[in-house]
Design an enzyme around this catalytic site. Structure first.
Site, PDB file in Angstrom:
ATOM      1  N   LYS A   1      34.300  29.654  36.825  1.00 28.87           N
ATOM      2  CA  LYS A   1      33.596  28.708  37.695  1.00 28.87           C
ATOM      3  C   LYS A   1      32.079  28.785  37.533  1.00 28.87           C
ATOM      4  CE  LYS A   1      33.787  31.583  41.882  1.00 28.87           C
ATOM      5  NZ  LYS A   1      34.397  32.769  41.251  1.00 28.87           N
TER       6      LYS A   1
ATOM      7  N   ARG B   1      40.598  42.966  42.455  1.00 28.35           N
ATOM      8  CA  ARG B   1      39.663  41.875  42.775  1.00 28.35           C
ATOM      9  C   ARG B   1      40.439  40.591  43.080  1.00 28.35           C
ATOM     10  NH1 ARG B   1      35.533  41.628  37.955  1.00 28.35           N
ATOM     11  NH2 ARG B   1      34.551  39.994  39.199  1.00 28.35           N
TER      12      ARG B   1
ATOM     13  N   ARG C   1      32.673  32.433  50.654  1.00 29.61           N
ATOM     14  CA  ARG C   1      33.806  33.215  50.151  1.00 29.61           C
ATOM     15  C   ARG C   1      34.925  33.325  51.183  1.00 29.61           C
ATOM     16  NH1 ARG C   1      32.764  36.434  45.515  1.00 29.61           N
ATOM     17  NH2 ARG C   1      30.571  36.526  44.964  1.00 29.61           N
TER      18      ARG C   1
ATOM     19  N   ARG D   1      37.506  41.094  27.480  1.00 29.05           N
ATOM     20  CA  ARG D   1      36.036  41.045  27.416  1.00 29.05           C
ATOM     21  C   ARG D   1      35.469  42.357  26.878  1.00 29.05           C
ATOM     22  NH1 ARG D   1      34.030  38.847  33.300  1.00 29.05           N
ATOM     23  NH2 ARG D   1      34.662  36.680  33.127  1.00 29.05           N
TER      24      ARG D   1
ATOM     25  N   ARG E   1      34.104  47.001  30.220  1.00 28.39           N
ATOM     26  CA  ARG E   1      33.466  47.491  31.448  1.00 28.39           C
ATOM     27  C   ARG E   1      34.516  47.844  32.489  1.00 28.39           C
ATOM     28  NH1 ARG E   1      29.158  42.674  32.117  1.00 28.39           N
ATOM     29  NH2 ARG E   1      31.145  41.651  32.450  1.00 28.39           N
TER      30      ARG E   1
END
Length: 214
Positions: A13, A171, A88, A127, A160
């Site tokens: 997003k 998350r 949020r 990633r 990471r």
């Protein structure tokens, strides 16, 4: 044109928000940027936020909303803005709606970049980041020329901690508990639009532009 971007972490997003901002010449506003700008400038709101952040506490919804409203009251927002990372939660959304209604405004669109959890976990665990220069890669879609070595500076690239599959799952759990209800909230307001975030980025953007109009 006042737009809220919704979507799970890793849905893309933020990338879409930047492209929307560029195309329509409206500011891309993220709460992280607002906090940093106010802290750097030493504003009253920034000092209040710092008191919470220094204690490792979340900045209260009301103060976060005040910071956002302060930002969108600036001249560059007169033709609209793209909100990324706020609201949020339902209380934040209600606070934003109340603050906007006081100045005779309301949000126009809430765009949900919809990506299944499984895709996000695969996407984020692929990633890789260079901790030296900040360059980011993906082992499938944007691989380094030499495996494990940054193209830009030659330092090692790493997975990471916050991209580890277990961390991503946590998350996503937080997202589904706190932020997913916003989808129903904006659906009731009849401003929610969903796009398939599993498509290539340019197709996602094209779908958003079709919703917003040229």
């Amino acid at each position: 044109m006042k737009i809220i971007m919704l979507g799970a972490p890793g849905a893309g997003k933020g990338t879409q928000a930047k492209q929307i901002a560029d195309k329509y010449s409206i500011p891309h506003i993220s709460t992280g940027d607002i906090f940093r700008a106010n802290l750097k400038a030493g504003t009253d709101l920034g000092r209040k936020a710092k008191e919470y952040m220094d204690q490792g506490l979340l900045v209260p919804d009301e103060l976060t909303c005040d910071l956002v409203m302060d930002r969108i009251s600036q001249d560059d927002c007169k033709n609209g803005f793209v909100l990324d990372g706020f609201p949020r939660t339902i209380p934040q959304a209600e606070a934003l709606d109340a603050a906007l209604s006081k100045i005779g405004q309301k949000m126009d669109y809430a765009i949900d970049v919809d990506v299944p959890d499984e895709n996000i976990i695969n996407r984020m665990s692929g990633r890789r980041a260079c901790l030296n220069c900040g360059a980011t890669y993906h082992i499938v879609s944007i691989p380094t020329k030499v495996e494990g070595v940054c193209d830009r500076c030659g330092s090692p690239v790493v997975l990471r901690d916050d991209d580890q599959p277990e961390t991503v799952k946590k998350r996503l759990e937080v997202y589904h508990a706190q932020t997913q209800p916003l989808i129903d909230y904006y659906k009731e307001q009849d401003i929610l639009k969903s796009v398939d975030g599993t498509q290539p980025m340019e197709n996602v953007f094209h779908a958003i532009v079709e919703i917003l109009g040229a």
